[in-house]
Design an enzyme around this catalytic site. Structure first.
Site, PDB file in Angstrom:
ATOM      1  CE  LYS A  58      -4.178  -1.879   2.143  1.00 26.20           C
ATOM      2  NZ  LYS A  58      -5.192  -1.686   3.205  1.00 26.20           N
ATOM      3  CG  ASN A 111      -7.523   0.807  -1.068  1.00 27.53           C
ATOM      4  OD1 ASN A 111      -7.642   1.906  -1.621  1.00 27.53           O
ATOM      5  ND2 ASN A 111      -8.558   0.093  -0.670  1.00 27.53           N
ATOM      6  CG  ASP A 127      -7.947   0.732   2.793  1.00 27.47           C
ATOM      7  OD1 ASP A 127      -8.768  -0.140   2.425  1.00 27.47           O
ATOM      8  OD2 ASP A 127      -6.720   0.551   2.796  1.00 27.47           O
ATOM      9  N   GLY A 142      -2.184   0.679  16.259  1.00 30.26           N
ATOM     10  CA  GLY A 142      -1.317   0.447  15.116  1.00 30.26           C
ATOM     11  C   GLY A 142      -0.933   1.759  14.467  1.00 30.26           C
ATOM     12  N   GLY A 146     -14.099  -6.469  10.541  1.00 25.29           N
ATOM     13  CA  GLY A 146     -13.291  -6.097   9.393  1.00 25.29           C
ATOM     14  C   GLY A 146     -13.978  -6.320   8.064  1.00 25.29           C
TER      15      GLY A 146
END
Length: 340
Positions: free
Chosen positions: A92, A113, A133, A163, A290
């Site tokens: 990415k 993406n 995304d 993250g 997700g």
């Protein structure tokens, strides 16, 4: 079915001869065998009547990326024409410097993406990069429950991102759209050009960096305490990476639920539920899995590749069926299963 097999002459089916494949697209990554993007794109093609489109998985190591991009841009006088790519890790951010043009959102976020081969005539294509995304995160959080943007009279909205990689960078842009004004990024490390803090600087955002050492009790407790007070939590970590946070999050939520209308998006979709999502849900918070992000990012991805906007419903049905078959997700109780 890949493009090569789909275009084989003389193939037939129950309805007669198959239409030769004219356009092809693929999802690339390393690894990529787990990706459910083919399910979504093929369902969209079927619903749109794009019988001459094919979509496949491509395992692509970093060293193989330049050759694939050359193939993507090259003229295709005798075979299916490359339309574009869906991009997963680790590509990415590596793609940014290899494309002819990058959409402003993707450039600001620092992650691509989606790659579209834009053609004019019979020559080589112009390779354009996009980021869907951000739309996927926004759509998933909004569908799962009330968002920070709804307002609940509790003062400035809070968000926590777990993250600091490519998806975390996209999460920052999504959270600003959702109305978050107080954002904490919890990660092992924050320094580096591809990290969320660098993306925040490009976006003009002031975010707080929290160094997180998963497995360290004090560090896990600190991150869990921040998450318990958030309106939106986005975990961008792979399966298993946030498991040590589940128990301290449960403890932080004991005696009280998350903030009213609070939502957690965990980008993992198998296995589901993750320990982290389970702890959040048990504490009374809404959860977006997700797969919901995957669904919502695929709609604009199909649109930029094909020039046609697919309906969400058929894509959702196909994805839930695939999840049920693969991982035992109960479609009847999945968030958003009866929406769209």
């Amino acid at each position: 079915m890949d493009a090569a097999s789909a275009v084989s002459a003389g193939s037939t089916g129950p309805a007669g001869p198959a239409r030769p494949i004219r356009y092809r697209a693929a999802v690339i990554g390393n690894p990529v065998t787990h990706s459910l993007s083919p399910v979504l794109h093929r369902a969209a093609y079927a619903d749109l009547g794009l019988e001459d489109w094919a979509y496949e998985r491509r395992e692509v190591a970093p060293a193989e990326l330049p050759a694939l991009l050359d193939d993507l841009a090259a003229p295709s006088p005798t075979g299916p024409i490359w339309a574009g790519l869906s991009v997963t890790m680790p590509h990415k951010q590596a793609l940014l410097g290899r494309l002819d043009v990058v959409d402003p959102l993707a450039a600001t976020v620092g992650a691509v993406n989606t790659v579209v081969a834009q053609r004019s005539g019979r020559g080589a294509a112009l390779l354009a990069g996009f980021n869907t995304d951000v739309a996927g995160i926004v759509g998933a959080v909004r569908e799962a429950g009330r968002t920070a943007a709804d307002g609940n009279g509790a003062g400035p909205s809070r968000a926590v991102v777990l993250g600091s990689g490519a998806t975390a960078c996209s999460a920052l842009a999504a959270l600003t759209e959702l109305g978050a004004t107080d954002i904490v990024v919890a990660a092992r490390r924050h320094a580096g050009p591809g990290r969320a803090l660098t993306a925040a600087h490009r976006m003009g955002l002031e975010v707080s960096a929290l160094t997180w050492r998963p497995g360290d009790a004090a560090s896990d407790a600190e991150v869990a305490a921040a998450a318990a007070q958030a309106d939106v939590v986005v975990s961008t970590l792979p399966a298993g990476a946030a498991d040590t946070l589940a128990a301290p999050l449960s403890a932080a939520l004991e005696g009280g639920s998350p903030r009213r209308g609070a939502v957690m998006l965990d980008v993992v979709y198998a296995p589901w539920p993750t320990p982290l999502a389970g702890a959040w849900r048990a504490g009374g918070g809404a959860v977006a899995p997700g797969w919901l992000m995957l669904l919502h990012q695929a709609v604009p991805q199909v649109t930029v590749m094909t020039g046609r906007t697919p309906e969400l419903g058929p894509m959702r049905q196909a994805l839930l069926a695939a999840l049920t078959e693969r991982a035992g997700v109960d479609a009847a109780h999945a968030p958003g299963a009866d929406v769209g």
